[in-house]
Design a protein around this motif. Structure first.
Motif, PDB file in Angstrom:
ATOM      1  N   MET A   1       0.841  -1.181   0.000  1.00  0.00           N
ATOM      2  CA  MET A   1       0.000   0.000   0.000  1.00  0.00           C
ATOM      3  C   MET A   1       0.883   1.240   0.000  1.00  0.00           C
ATOM      4  SD  MET A   1      -3.013   0.986   2.617  1.00  0.00           S
ATOM      5  CE  MET A   1      -2.370   2.093   3.830  1.00  0.00           C
ATOM      6  N   GLU A   2       0.616   2.138  -0.897  1.00  0.00           N
ATOM      7  CA  GLU A   2       1.401   3.364  -0.985  1.00  0.00           C
ATOM      8  C   GLU A   2       0.750   4.438  -0.130  1.00  0.00           C
ATOM      9  OE1 GLU A   2       2.623   6.483  -4.402  1.00  0.00           O
ATOM     10  OE2 GLU A   2       2.725   4.356  -4.893  1.00  0.00           O
ATOM     11  N   VAL A  25      12.685  14.199   0.074  1.00  0.00           N
ATOM     12  CA  VAL A  25      12.512  14.007   1.510  1.00  0.00           C
ATOM     13  C   VAL A  25      11.617  12.785   1.649  1.00  0.00           C
ATOM     14  CG1 VAL A  25      11.603  14.953   3.653  1.00  0.00           C
ATOM     15  CG2 VAL A  25      12.736  16.460   2.015  1.00  0.00           C
ATOM     16  N   GLU A  26      12.088  11.787   2.384  1.00  0.00           N
ATOM     17  CA  GLU A  26      11.357  10.537   2.531  1.00  0.00           C
ATOM     18  C   GLU A  26      11.178  10.177   3.998  1.00  0.00           C
ATOM     19  OE1 GLU A  26      10.183   8.348   0.156  1.00  0.00           O
ATOM     20  OE2 GLU A  26      10.804   9.625  -1.512  1.00  0.00           O
ATOM     21  N   LYS A  27      10.023   9.625   4.318  1.00  0.00           N
ATOM     22  CA  LYS A  27       9.743   9.096   5.653  1.00  0.00           C
ATOM     23  C   LYS A  27       9.745   7.583   5.539  1.00  0.00           C
ATOM     24  CE  LYS A  27       7.751   8.769   9.824  1.00  0.00           C
ATOM     25  NZ  LYS A  27       8.414   9.081  11.042  1.00  0.00           N
ATOM     26  N   ILE A  28      10.529   6.931   6.375  1.00  0.00           N
ATOM     27  CA  ILE A  28      10.549   5.470   6.422  1.00  0.00           C
ATOM     28  C   ILE A  28       9.749   5.040   7.643  1.00  0.00           C
ATOM     29  CG2 ILE A  28      11.989   3.417   6.651  1.00  0.00           C
ATOM     30  CD1 ILE A  28      14.236   5.008   5.273  1.00  0.00           C
ATOM     31  N   ARG A  73      17.327  10.878  -9.715  1.00  0.00           N
ATOM     32  CA  ARG A  73      16.154  11.206  -8.896  1.00  0.00           C
ATOM     33  C   ARG A  73      14.860  10.841  -9.627  1.00  0.00           C
ATOM     34  NH1 ARG A  73      12.542  15.415  -8.781  1.00  0.00           N
ATOM     35  NH2 ARG A  73      11.531  15.774  -6.785  1.00  0.00           N
ATOM     36  N   GLN A  74      14.775  11.171 -10.896  1.00  0.00           N
ATOM     37  CA  GLN A  74      13.568  10.869 -11.664  1.00  0.00           C
ATOM     38  C   GLN A  74      13.325   9.366 -11.741  1.00  0.00           C
ATOM     39  OE1 GLN A  74      14.565  12.989 -15.253  1.00  0.00           O
ATOM     40  NE2 GLN A  74      13.346  14.769 -14.648  1.00  0.00           N
ATOM     41  N   ARG A  75      14.385   8.602 -11.962  1.00  0.00           N
ATOM     42  CA  ARG A  75      14.245   7.146 -12.029  1.00  0.00           C
ATOM     43  C   ARG A  75      13.803   6.579 -10.700  1.00  0.00           C
ATOM     44  NH1 ARG A  75      16.687   2.965 -10.677  1.00  0.00           N
ATOM     45  NH2 ARG A  75      18.613   3.936 -10.046  1.00  0.00           N
ATOM     46  N   VAL A  76      14.370   7.070  -9.594  1.00  0.00           N
ATOM     47  CA  VAL A  76      13.989   6.601  -8.257  1.00  0.00           C
ATOM     48  C   VAL A  76      12.518   6.915  -7.995  1.00  0.00           C
ATOM     49  CG1 VAL A  76      14.296   7.080  -5.803  1.00  0.00           C
ATOM     50  CG2 VAL A  76      16.278   6.574  -7.224  1.00  0.00           C
ATOM     51  N   LEU A  77      12.077   8.106  -8.326  1.00  0.00           N
ATOM     52  CA  LEU A  77      10.679   8.473  -8.115  1.00  0.00           C
ATOM     53  C   LEU A  77       9.737   7.585  -8.931  1.00  0.00           C
ATOM     54  CD1 LEU A  77      10.732  12.365  -8.026  1.00  0.00           C
ATOM     55  CD2 LEU A  77      10.041  10.834  -6.186  1.00  0.00           C
ATOM     56  N   ALA A  80      11.704   3.069  -8.107  1.00  0.00           N
ATOM     57  CA  ALA A  80      12.295   2.458  -6.912  1.00  0.00           C
ATOM     58  C   ALA A  80      11.310   2.360  -5.748  1.00  0.00           C
ATOM     59  CB  ALA A  80      13.514   3.254  -6.460  1.00  0.00           C
ATOM     60  N   PRO A  81      11.531   1.365  -4.897  1.00  0.00           N
ATOM     61  CA  PRO A  81      10.686   1.254  -3.695  1.00  0.00           C
ATOM     62  C   PRO A  81      10.998   2.366  -2.707  1.00  0.00           C
ATOM     63  CG  PRO A  81      12.416  -0.408  -3.675  1.00  0.00           C
ATOM     64  CD  PRO A  81      12.520   0.329  -4.978  1.00  0.00           C
TER      65      PRO A  81
END
Length: 81
Positions: A1-2, A25-28, A73-77, A80-81
């Motif tokens: 679930m995203e 900026v990411e929240k884990i 960055r674009q590829r990760v967005l 990527a998980p």
């Protein structure tokens, strides 16, 4: 679930250039506070970027990622998980 959350970031002093195209900026979500050095190593191996990613810890498993190029960055967005 995203799941995504919008974080309102305060504007700085205006002395820096616009780097928004190379930053994330990411929240884990985890039950404990994670070691930022371990997060950095894992993320770099999983995301397989062409260039190094700089990771800075913020608060409560929120991390600031600065890429060396826009394409990584674009590829990760996109992929990527």
């Amino acid at each position: 679930m995203e799941y995504s959350v919008t974080i309102d970031l305060k504007e700085g002093s205006g002395e820096s250039t616009d780097n928004s195209n190379v930053c994330l900026v990411e929240k884990i979500w985890a039950s404990k506070i994670l070691n930022w050095n371990a997060v950095s190593k894992i993320i770099q191996s999983v995301w397989k970027t062409r260039e190094e990613i700089f990771v800075s810890p913020w608060l409560d498993n929120v991390f600031f990622f600065r890429f060396r190029n826009v394409e990584d960055r674009q590829r990760v967005l996109k992929e990527a998980p």
